[in-house]
Design a protein around this motif. Structure first.
Motif, short mmCIF file in Angstrom:
data_model
loop_
_atom_site.label_atom_id
_atom_site.label_comp_id
_atom_site.label_asym_id
_atom_site.label_seq_id
_atom_site.Cartn_x
_atom_site.Cartn_y
_atom_site.Cartn_z
N PHE A 154 0.82 -1.21 0.00
CA PHE A 154 0.00 0.00 0.00
C PHE A 154 0.86 1.26 0.00
O PHE A 154 0.39 2.33 -0.38
CB PHE A 154 -0.93 0.01 1.22
N GLY A 155 2.12 1.13 0.45
CA GLY A 155 3.01 2.28 0.47
C GLY A 155 3.59 2.66 -0.87
O GLY A 155 4.28 3.69 -0.98
N PHE A 156 3.33 1.86 -1.92
CA PHE A 156 3.81 2.22 -3.25
C PHE A 156 3.21 3.56 -3.67
O PHE A 156 2.04 3.86 -3.36
CB PHE A 156 3.39 1.17 -4.29
N GLN A 157 3.98 4.34 -4.39
CA GLN A 157 3.49 5.64 -4.88
C GLN A 157 2.31 5.46 -5.83
O GLN A 157 1.49 6.37 -5.99
CB GLN A 157 4.61 6.40 -5.57
N GLU A 158 2.22 4.29 -6.46
CA GLU A 158 1.10 4.03 -7.36
C GLU A 158 -0.19 3.75 -6.60
O GLU A 158 -1.27 3.73 -7.21
CB GLU A 158 1.42 2.82 -8.26
N ILE A 159 -0.10 3.52 -5.28
CA ILE A 159 -1.31 3.19 -4.50
C ILE A 159 -1.59 4.30 -3.47
O ILE A 159 -2.33 5.24 -3.76
CB ILE A 159 -1.16 1.80 -3.82
N LEU A 160 -1.04 4.20 -2.26
CA LEU A 160 -1.35 5.18 -1.21
C LEU A 160 -0.15 6.00 -0.76
O LEU A 160 -0.31 6.91 0.06
CB LEU A 160 -1.95 4.46 0.02
N GLY A 161 1.05 5.68 -1.26
CA GLY A 161 2.24 6.40 -0.82
C GLY A 161 2.44 7.71 -1.53
O GLY A 161 3.52 7.98 -2.11
N THR A 162 1.42 8.57 -1.51
CA THR A 162 1.48 9.86 -2.20
C THR A 162 1.27 11.00 -1.21
O THR A 162 0.87 10.79 -0.06
CB THR A 162 0.39 9.93 -3.29
N LYS A 163 1.51 12.19 -1.68
CA LYS A 163 1.38 13.37 -0.83
C LYS A 163 -0.05 13.59 -0.37
O LYS A 163 -0.28 14.14 0.72
CB LYS A 163 1.87 14.60 -1.60
N SER A 164 -1.02 13.14 -1.14
CA SER A 164 -2.42 13.37 -0.78
C SER A 164 -3.03 12.19 -0.01
O SER A 164 -3.95 12.38 0.79
CB SER A 164 -3.26 13.63 -2.04
N LEU A 165 -2.52 10.98 -0.22
CA LEU A 165 -3.15 9.79 0.36
C LEU A 165 -2.40 9.18 1.54
O LEU A 165 -2.86 8.18 2.11
CB LEU A 165 -3.33 8.71 -0.73
N LEU A 169 -3.02 5.85 4.22
CA LEU A 169 -2.04 4.77 4.39
C LEU A 169 -1.75 4.53 5.87
O LEU A 169 -1.77 3.38 6.34
CB LEU A 169 -0.74 5.14 3.65
N LEU A 170 -1.51 5.60 6.63
CA LEU A 170 -1.16 5.45 8.04
C LEU A 170 -2.37 5.15 8.93
O LEU A 170 -2.23 4.56 10.00
CB LEU A 170 -0.48 6.73 8.55
N GLY A 171 -3.55 5.56 8.47
CA GLY A 171 -4.76 5.33 9.28
C GLY A 171 -5.52 4.07 8.92
O GLY A 171 -6.57 3.78 9.50
N LEU A 172 -4.98 3.26 8.00
CA LEU A 172 -5.68 2.07 7.53
C LEU A 172 -5.90 0.98 8.58
O LEU A 172 -6.78 0.14 8.40
CB LEU A 172 -4.93 1.48 6.32
N PRO A 173 -5.14 0.93 9.70
CA PRO A 173 -5.46 -0.07 10.74
C PRO A 173 -6.90 0.01 11.24
O PRO A 173 -7.37 -0.92 11.92
CB PRO A 173 -4.46 0.28 11.86
#
Length: 476
Positions: A154-165, A169-173
């Motif tokens: 999920f940390g890939f830039q193509e998924i959630l590892g972006t400046k907006s998302l 990523l960190l709150g997904l637990p």
């Protein structure tokens, strides 16, 4: 799902390091008009990474009392509300323009995971029959590794590892906490807890019927009653009483050293800082992000492999093998980092070494410390023992997670040398003191330690008696 949350929360902080640091800097500029000092930014980032372990320490130390008061099942259910609160704080941190919300959220989520790392292995060890207890205990570590892998993907830039998302990523637990809150009511309470702690034989028998899928559970009940009689002879004790109790001191020391060995073997340096390690070794940031996911994949595969090995080879042998493998690979890692700028191909050697390092961790130190503590102690002392050992585990997590950036800065290419020394010491301790618990019931393991204690006491009494004869002879 709680173990998944733990694994996800440990590793998710790795990939968005630069993005979160930029968010902290932007927040400080908004408040003060000037950028944050580089040293302050490094300290804030280290705090965000390591503060998770402070919450874990508090949760771990509270877990024994929590488990006995609420029960194993209800304790895990209530713990999900704590995980939801921490996840929401982190998820809304960008909207609130507050990096402090990340810090507080990580503490709360750490508390949730601290309870999980005690409650889940305890529950699994208490519902499993002796012949599959080791394999079932590895399920906890397997869920952790799957959480680690998913956080890296999920940390890939193509998924959630972006400046907006990145807040998502960190709150997904939040998601696994909600899932567990809905699914856990379908599971029975621990029959050992019901019979031995609550003295509810009818409910314990019903729980066993659900777990075993058969009505003939008399052997299990008799085994629990045998442990119950042992607990009545040696009643339930507190954390303070456990610390000073000489008959359980050896088990406690073994449990503590096992937890320290898990967190101080260098694995946290890889889980928390592998992205920056790969970048410093010459990888492009995007390539490093994808390389990090390879670590999670290896952990999942090797943990799967360790499930049958746990009952076939045994806990002690696997732990020794893992520690020795990591010892050798830590030396190779140091050589790869030192020769990276002068010898061609060292970047590739370093990346491959990390993969094998993680593999060695997964078959031994990754899962066995969680399992072994629950096996070493009888019911009356299991909860406080799990609390102490879980707290030590999280304390080691905090110390290693917070100090490694400074160790890396101070020692540079030699930053894995301290782990090399510690791994050798852990191997020696395990070889000398850790017994094999494979295929043994809790009662048999307890008896084994009791016999060792009695033999030691007999030798001590014999020496004392011999000395008294010598003193009497000298007086004559």
């Amino acid at each position: 799902m709680g173990s998944f949350t733990f694994g996800y929360s440990i590793a998710v902080i790795n990939s968005p390091e630069t993005i979160v640091e930029n968010f902290i800097n932007e927040t400080v500029i908004q408040r003060t008009g000037v950028p944050i000092l580089a040293s302050h930014l490094r300290s804030y980032w280290s705090l965000i990474v390591a503060i998770f372990a402070i919450g874990g320490m508090i949760g771990g130390l509270s877990a024994g009392a929590w488990a006995d008061f609420f029960g194993r099942k209800k304790g895990m259910l209530l713990n999900n509300a704590i995980g939801i609160a921490g996840s929401m704080l982190i998820g809304f941190s960008k909207m609130g323009s507050s990096f402090e919300m990340i810090i507080v959220g990580r503490v709360i989520l750490g508390f949730n995971c601290g309870l999980t790392t005690c409650l889940t292995p305890m529950y699994l060890s208490e519902i499993a029959p002796a012949n599959i207890r080791g394999a079932l205990g590895v399920v906890h570590q397997l869920a952790i590794t799957i959480g680690i892998l998913m956080s890296q993907i999920f940390g890939f830039q193509e998924i959630l590892g972006t400046k907006s998302l990145w807040p998502v990523l960190l709150g997904l637990p939040l998601a696994p906490c909600i899932i567990q809150l809905l699914m856990l009511p379908l599971c029975p309470e621990s029959p050992r807890f019901l019979l031995i702690t609550k003295h509810q034989e009818t409910e314990a028998r019903a729980a066993l019927v659900t777990l075993r899928g058969k009505f003939d559970v008399d052997l299990d009940i008799e085994d629990m009653k045998s442990e119950q009689r042992m607990c009545q002879a040696e009643p339930k004790i507190s954390i303070a009483q456990l610390i000073v109790k000489s008959s359980l001191r050896k088990q406690l020391v073994i449990g503590i050293v096992m937890q320290i060995s898990q967190q101080s073997c260098g694995i946290l340096a890889i889980l928390y800082y592998s992205h920056s390690l790969f970048v410093s070794a010459g990888m492009l940031p995007n390539v490093a992000t994808h390389a990090v996911s390879g670590i999670g994949a290896v952990m999942v595969v090797m943990t799967f492999i360790s499930i049958p090995l746990m009952e076939y080879v045994g806990r002690r042998t696997l732990h020794l093998t893992g520690l020795m493998g990591m010892f050798v690979l830590s030396i190779v890692m140091t050589l790869a980092l030192t020769l990276n700028g002068t010898v061609k191909g060292m970047q590739t050697v370093g990346a491959i070494t990390v993969i094998f390092y993680v593999a060695a961790f997964s078959i031994g130190p990754g899962s066995i410390p969680w399992l072994i503590v629950a096996e070493l102690f009888p019911q009356g002392s299991r909860a406080p023992a799990m609390s102490i050992c879980t707290m030590i585990n999280w304390l080691s997590n905090f110390i290693n997670g917070f100090t490694f950036p400074y160790v890396q800065k101070g020692l540079d290419d030699l930053s894995f040398v301290p782990f090399t020394i510690l791994l050798l010491l852990f191997w020696g301790f395990t070889y000398m003191y850790l017994p094999e618990t494979k295929d043994k019931t809790i009662e048999q393991i307890t008896d084994m330690f009791r016999q060792q204690q009695q033999e030691k006491q007999s030798k001590t009494d014999g020496v004392a008696k011999e000395n008294s004869y010598l003193v009497g002879f000298k007086k004559m």
